[in-house]
Design an enzyme around this catalytic site. Structure first.
Site, mmCIF file in Angstrom:
data_model
loop_
_atom_site.group_PDB
_atom_site.id
_atom_site.type_symbol
_atom_site.label_atom_id
_atom_site.label_comp_id
_atom_site.label_asym_id
_atom_site.label_seq_id
_atom_site.Cartn_x
_atom_site.Cartn_y
_atom_site.Cartn_z
ATOM 1 N N SER A 1 -6.891 3.208 7.628
ATOM 2 C CA SER A 1 -5.569 2.452 7.637
ATOM 3 C C SER A 1 -5.199 1.582 6.831
ATOM 4 C CB SER A 1 -5.512 1.407 9.211
ATOM 5 O OG SER A 1 -4.501 0.584 9.155
ATOM 6 N N TYR B 1 -10.324 -3.814 14.967
ATOM 7 C CA TYR B 1 -9.467 -2.681 14.780
ATOM 8 C C TYR B 1 -10.151 -2.460 12.934
ATOM 9 C CZ TYR B 1 -5.573 0.444 13.284
ATOM 10 O OH TYR B 1 -5.073 1.496 12.699
#
Length: 277
Positions: free
Chosen positions: A144, A157
């Site tokens: 990401s 995350y």
């Protein structure tokens, strides 16, 4: 790899978003598809959408990618029913707990790391022997832009996506002289349901998640064909990538805080915000 016709493509998290887009695009290329998702109904919706496409065969299995035994069993089933995998796309992931470090519970860290990081590790290790046996293949691991910079309310995350980055970059070096290619994807704001159910998830989705998943998938396929190892793409991906190395950490943190501050819950942050003198 240049040609995906009749090749076995494994895609995790294929029940929606990016995973579904991968399935549809590889179907158009005449691949055999091995699809996974934790959400059985979403996975079946994807399978239904593949009817009438040039996909040679479709195998689907609903399970948690953080379950090592389930992943190994899936790899064995893929080999038995479709033949050795040629491409493994470790795409499955969850958005995390959506709280600052002091308000996050231990279970959020454990769940997010188990799915987002160990799911990638298990998928890579389960299918790597098949790719090596083929003498060709590609591993695509999805990190990401939050694997490039740390952002508030996403420590679980970000930790998982930084871990995917480190794992994959190490694997790239280890397979340098192999016939396999390894690709690390850092998507920015892709229009998926990753933020669904998270605090301020709707606002975050509206503000940041704007890029069509199909556009990213086509870029990833081009990376596999060309051998390009890193792809940073999607809404606001470029400025975050530049920010990750182009400015000091102190300045970067100030800029990120200013960008995300309106999404922070004043009640949760009250205990750490400076009091006026």
């Amino acid at each position: 790899m240049k040609d995906f016709n009749n090749k076995t493509i494994v895609i995790t998290g294929a029940g929606s978003g990016m995973g579904r887009a991968y399935a549809l695009e590889f179907a158009r290329l005449g691949s055999k598809l091995a699809l996974n998702d934790f959400d059985a109904s979403g996975l079946q919706e994807t399978v239904a959408l593949l009817k009438g496409t040039p996909a040679k065969r479709v195998l689907s299995k609903a399970f948690d990618v953080g379950d090592k035994n389930a992943m190994n069993s899936f790899a064995s089933e893929v080999k038995a029913k479709l033949g050795n995998a040629h491409v493994i796309i470790n795409n499955a992931g969850v958005g995390g707990g959506g709280q600052p470090v002091w308000a996050m519970d231990d279970q959020s860290y454990e769940r997010t790391l188990q799915i987002n990081f160990f799911g990638v590790v298990y998928g890579t290790r389960a299918f790597l022997p098949q790719l090596l046996d083929n003498g060709e293949g590609a591993i695509v691991n999805v990190s990401s832009v939050f694997g490039l910079v740390g952002t508030p309310n996403t420590s679980d995350y970000c930790a998982s996506k930084f871990a995917v980055r480190g794992f994959t970059e190490s694997l790239m070096v280890e397979l340098q002289e192999s016939p396999l290619s390894v690709h690390l994807i850092h998507p920015g704001g892709i229009n998926t349901n990753i933020a669904k159910g998270a605090p301020n998830g709707e606002e975050f989705t509206r503000k940041f998640l704007k890029t069509d998943p199909a556009d990213v998938v086509r870029e990833v396929i081009q990376c596999i064909r060309s051998g390009k190892q890193r792809l940073v793409t999607g809404h606001q991906a470029l400025p975050l990538w530049l920010m990750s190395w182009g400015i000091s950490l102190e300045k970067r943190n100030r800029l990120l805080y200013a960008q995300f501050r309106k999404l922070l819950d004043p009640k949760v942050y009250a205990r750490v915000w400076r009091k006026a003198p």
